[in-house]
Design a protein around this motif. Sequence first.
Motif, PDB file in Angstrom:
ATOM      1  N   ILE A  61       0.861  -1.168   0.000  1.00 36.56           N
ATOM      2  CA  ILE A  61       0.000   0.000   0.000  1.00 36.56           C
ATOM      3  C   ILE A  61       0.904   1.226   0.000  1.00 36.56           C
ATOM      4  O   ILE A  61       1.745   1.379   0.891  1.00 36.56           O
ATOM      5  CB  ILE A  61      -0.891   0.000   1.254  1.00 36.56           C
ATOM      6  CG1 ILE A  61      -1.715  -1.277   1.306  1.00 36.56           C
ATOM      7  CG2 ILE A  61      -1.772   1.238   1.298  1.00 36.56           C
ATOM      8  CD1 ILE A  61      -2.335  -1.564   2.639  1.00 36.56           C
ATOM      9  N   PRO A  62       0.774   2.118  -1.004  1.00 39.08           N
ATOM     10  CA  PRO A  62       1.638   3.306  -1.055  1.00 39.08           C
ATOM     11  C   PRO A  62       1.595   4.106   0.252  1.00 39.08           C
ATOM     12  O   PRO A  62       0.528   4.396   0.772  1.00 39.08           O
ATOM     13  CB  PRO A  62       1.062   4.112  -2.228  1.00 39.08           C
ATOM     14  CG  PRO A  62       0.413   3.090  -3.099  1.00 39.08           C
ATOM     15  CD  PRO A  62      -0.137   2.064  -2.143  1.00 39.08           C
ATOM     16  N   GLY A  63       2.782   4.380   0.777  1.00 38.19           N
ATOM     17  CA  GLY A  63       2.898   5.099   2.041  1.00 38.19           C
ATOM     18  C   GLY A  63       2.592   4.248   3.258  1.00 38.19           C
ATOM     19  O   GLY A  63       2.604   4.741   4.380  1.00 38.19           O
ATOM     20  N   GLY A  64       2.332   2.951   3.056  1.00 38.10           N
ATOM     21  CA  GLY A  64       1.959   2.081   4.166  1.00 38.10           C
ATOM     22  C   GLY A  64       2.928   0.944   4.368  1.00 38.10           C
ATOM     23  O   GLY A  64       4.095   1.163   4.716  1.00 38.10           O
ATOM     24  N   THR A  65       2.468  -0.275   4.097  1.00 43.10           N
ATOM     25  CA  THR A  65       3.263  -1.471   4.348  1.00 43.10           C
ATOM     26  C   THR A  65       3.251  -2.381   3.118  1.00 43.10           C
ATOM     27  O   THR A  65       2.444  -2.217   2.218  1.00 43.10           O
ATOM     28  CB  THR A  65       2.687  -2.265   5.542  1.00 43.10           C
ATOM     29  OG1 THR A  65       1.329  -2.617   5.249  1.00 43.10           O
ATOM     30  CG2 THR A  65       2.767  -1.463   6.830  1.00 43.10           C
ATOM     31  N   ILE A  66       4.151  -3.363   3.117  1.00 42.26           N
ATOM     32  CA  ILE A  66       4.222  -4.380   2.072  1.00 42.26           C
ATOM     33  C   ILE A  66       3.534  -5.632   2.603  1.00 42.26           C
ATOM     34  O   ILE A  66       3.850  -6.114   3.694  1.00 42.26           O
ATOM     35  CB  ILE A  66       5.687  -4.686   1.687  1.00 42.26           C
ATOM     36  CG1 ILE A  66       6.324  -3.454   1.054  1.00 42.26           C
ATOM     37  CG2 ILE A  66       5.756  -5.883   0.744  1.00 42.26           C
ATOM     38  CD1 ILE A  66       7.802  -3.609   0.753  1.00 42.26           C
ATOM     39  N   ASP A  67       2.586  -6.155   1.818  1.00 39.36           N
ATOM     40  CA  ASP A  67       1.820  -7.322   2.254  1.00 39.36           C
ATOM     41  C   ASP A  67       2.362  -8.630   1.711  1.00 39.36           C
ATOM     42  O   ASP A  67       2.445  -9.611   2.430  1.00 39.36           O
ATOM     43  CB  ASP A  67       0.359  -7.174   1.828  1.00 39.36           C
ATOM     44  CG  ASP A  67      -0.292  -5.974   2.491  1.00 39.36           C
ATOM     45  OD1 ASP A  67      -0.033  -5.736   3.678  1.00 39.36           O
ATOM     46  OD2 ASP A  67      -1.056  -5.267   1.809  1.00 39.36           O
ATOM     47  N   THR A  68       2.698  -8.679   0.406  1.00 41.65           N
ATOM     48  CA  THR A  68       3.179  -9.922  -0.200  1.00 41.65           C
ATOM     49  C   THR A  68       4.549  -9.698  -0.827  1.00 41.65           C
ATOM     50  O   THR A  68       4.876  -8.597  -1.266  1.00 41.65           O
ATOM     51  CB  THR A  68       2.204 -10.450  -1.266  1.00 41.65           C
ATOM     52  OG1 THR A  68       2.066  -9.480  -2.295  1.00 41.65           O
ATOM     53  CG2 THR A  68       0.854 -10.790  -0.663  1.00 41.65           C
ATOM     54  N   ILE A  69       5.334 -10.763  -0.876  1.00 43.12           N
ATOM     55  CA  ILE A  69       6.694 -10.720  -1.408  1.00 43.12           C
ATOM     56  C   ILE A  69       6.803 -11.793  -2.480  1.00 43.12           C
ATOM     57  O   ILE A  69       6.356 -12.932  -2.274  1.00 43.12           O
ATOM     58  CB  ILE A  69       7.716 -10.976  -0.292  1.00 43.12           C
ATOM     59  CG1 ILE A  69       7.534  -9.953   0.823  1.00 43.12           C
ATOM     60  CG2 ILE A  69       9.137 -10.947  -0.831  1.00 43.12           C
ATOM     61  CD1 ILE A  69       8.096 -10.379   2.143  1.00 43.12           C
ATOM     62  N   SER A  70       7.398 -11.439  -3.628  1.00 48.73           N
ATOM     63  CA  SER A  70       7.585 -12.395  -4.718  1.00 48.73           C
ATOM     64  C   SER A  70       9.069 -12.526  -5.045  1.00 48.73           C
ATOM     65  O   SER A  70       9.807 -11.547  -4.995  1.00 48.73           O
ATOM     66  CB  SER A  70       6.835 -11.943  -5.969  1.00 48.73           C
ATOM     67  OG  SER A  70       5.456 -11.923  -5.732  1.00 48.73           O
ATOM     68  N   LYS A 144       2.196 -13.232   7.980  1.00 43.39           N
ATOM     69  CA  LYS A 144       1.077 -12.775   8.808  1.00 43.39           C
ATOM     70  C   LYS A 144       1.169 -11.294   9.138  1.00 43.39           C
ATOM     71  O   LYS A 144       0.160 -10.617   9.212  1.00 43.39           O
ATOM     72  CB  LYS A 144       1.004 -13.602  10.088  1.00 43.39           C
ATOM     73  CG  LYS A 144       0.579 -15.033   9.831  1.00 43.39           C
ATOM     74  CD  LYS A 144       0.518 -15.826  11.103  1.00 43.39           C
ATOM     75  CE  LYS A 144       0.139 -17.271  10.784  1.00 43.39           C
ATOM     76  NZ  LYS A 144       0.225 -18.128  11.944  1.00 43.39           N
ATOM     77  N   ALA A 145       2.387 -10.797   9.342  1.00 42.29           N
ATOM     78  CA  ALA A 145       2.570  -9.375   9.653  1.00 42.29           C
ATOM     79  C   ALA A 145       3.186  -8.673   8.444  1.00 42.29           C
ATOM     80  O   ALA A 145       4.135  -9.185   7.848  1.00 42.29           O
ATOM     81  CB  ALA A 145       3.477  -9.215  10.866  1.00 42.29           C
ATOM     82  N   PRO A 146       2.675  -7.513   8.050  1.00 42.07           N
ATOM     83  CA  PRO A 146       3.227  -6.807   6.887  1.00 42.07           C
ATOM     84  C   PRO A 146       4.599  -6.206   7.190  1.00 42.07           C
ATOM     85  O   PRO A 146       4.965  -6.022   8.350  1.00 42.07           O
ATOM     86  CB  PRO A 146       2.192  -5.720   6.612  1.00 42.07           C
ATOM     87  CG  PRO A 146       1.526  -5.499   7.925  1.00 42.07           C
ATOM     88  CD  PRO A 146       1.548  -6.807   8.645  1.00 42.07           C
ATOM     89  N   LEU A 147       5.344  -5.919   6.114  1.00 45.42           N
ATOM     90  CA  LEU A 147       6.658  -5.287   6.254  1.00 45.42           C
ATOM     91  C   LEU A 147       6.480  -3.789   6.380  1.00 45.42           C
ATOM     92  O   LEU A 147       5.690  -3.195   5.653  1.00 45.42           O
ATOM     93  CB  LEU A 147       7.511  -5.539   5.004  1.00 45.42           C
ATOM     94  CG  LEU A 147       8.335  -6.797   4.941  1.00 45.42           C
ATOM     95  CD1 LEU A 147       7.463  -7.979   4.708  1.00 45.42           C
ATOM     96  CD2 LEU A 147       9.353  -6.646   3.869  1.00 45.42           C
ATOM     97  N   VAL A 148       7.252  -3.210   7.251  1.00 44.40           N
ATOM     98  CA  VAL A 148       7.262  -1.756   7.407  1.00 44.40           C
ATOM     99  C   VAL A 148       8.494  -1.213   6.702  1.00 44.40           C
ATOM    100  O   VAL A 148       9.426  -1.964   6.399  1.00 44.40           O
ATOM    101  CB  VAL A 148       7.245  -1.362   8.898  1.00 44.40           C
ATOM    102  CG1 VAL A 148       5.953  -1.828   9.561  1.00 44.40           C
ATOM    103  CG2 VAL A 148       8.444  -1.924   9.632  1.00 44.40           C
ATOM    104  N   PRO A 149       8.544   0.082   6.414  1.00 46.95           N
ATOM    105  CA  PRO A 149       9.710   0.645   5.725  1.00 46.95           C
ATOM    106  C   PRO A 149      11.015   0.359   6.477  1.00 46.95           C
ATOM    107  O   PRO A 149      11.089   0.473   7.702  1.00 46.95           O
ATOM    108  CB  PRO A 149       9.413   2.138   5.711  1.00 46.95           C
ATOM    109  CG  PRO A 149       7.927   2.226   5.763  1.00 46.95           C
ATOM    110  CD  PRO A 149       7.492   1.078   6.632  1.00 46.95           C
TER     111      PRO A 149
END
Length: 184
Positions: A61-70, A144-149
Amino acid sequence: MTLRNYMYLTIGLILLIFSTGCIDSSSDSPPLQTMSTLSVPWSDLNAPLLQSIGDVTGQGIPGGTIDTISFTVGLTDIHTSVDMERLLIVYADAIRTETLYPVEGFHGDPPKGYWSIERVEKEVGGPNNRLDNEEWFIIKVNPKAPLVPGQVITIDIKPLNGRSLTIRAVAPQTIQADNLLVPL
């Protein structure tokens, strides 16, 4: 006993406690290798089977967190193959470590705590979940937990036979919809 003797005894006990983990009295030496225990490249179970190909990306989510990683994996040795249905994927960040489970059917959008095969590049033969010569599997994980910057992550991909492939990366300081995670 005088106070001086108690101090010497206390200091001696403290030194003894601190040195217990540092002193090894074992005289065991590793066994000598014989012809049956020497590693043979084509049958070594500790040889790396997988390699990371290209970039590790994150969708967020722009300005937020990363949910999935590829990320993309391929074979290191073209004479072997890997059953992707038997992979063990472990995700770790600064706070938690979790084992990710495959989605039903191994393909699709993974919910939190799962991984999936996003697509297969250079597919050889009919569609299957076996990584063969020159094929690339794009894997998507959803912790389960999103990535933060700026967060550092580790993804450990362990095939049934062979050594794990470990991917370490850090999330960008500003999260966009599509993100490039910087390798460490």
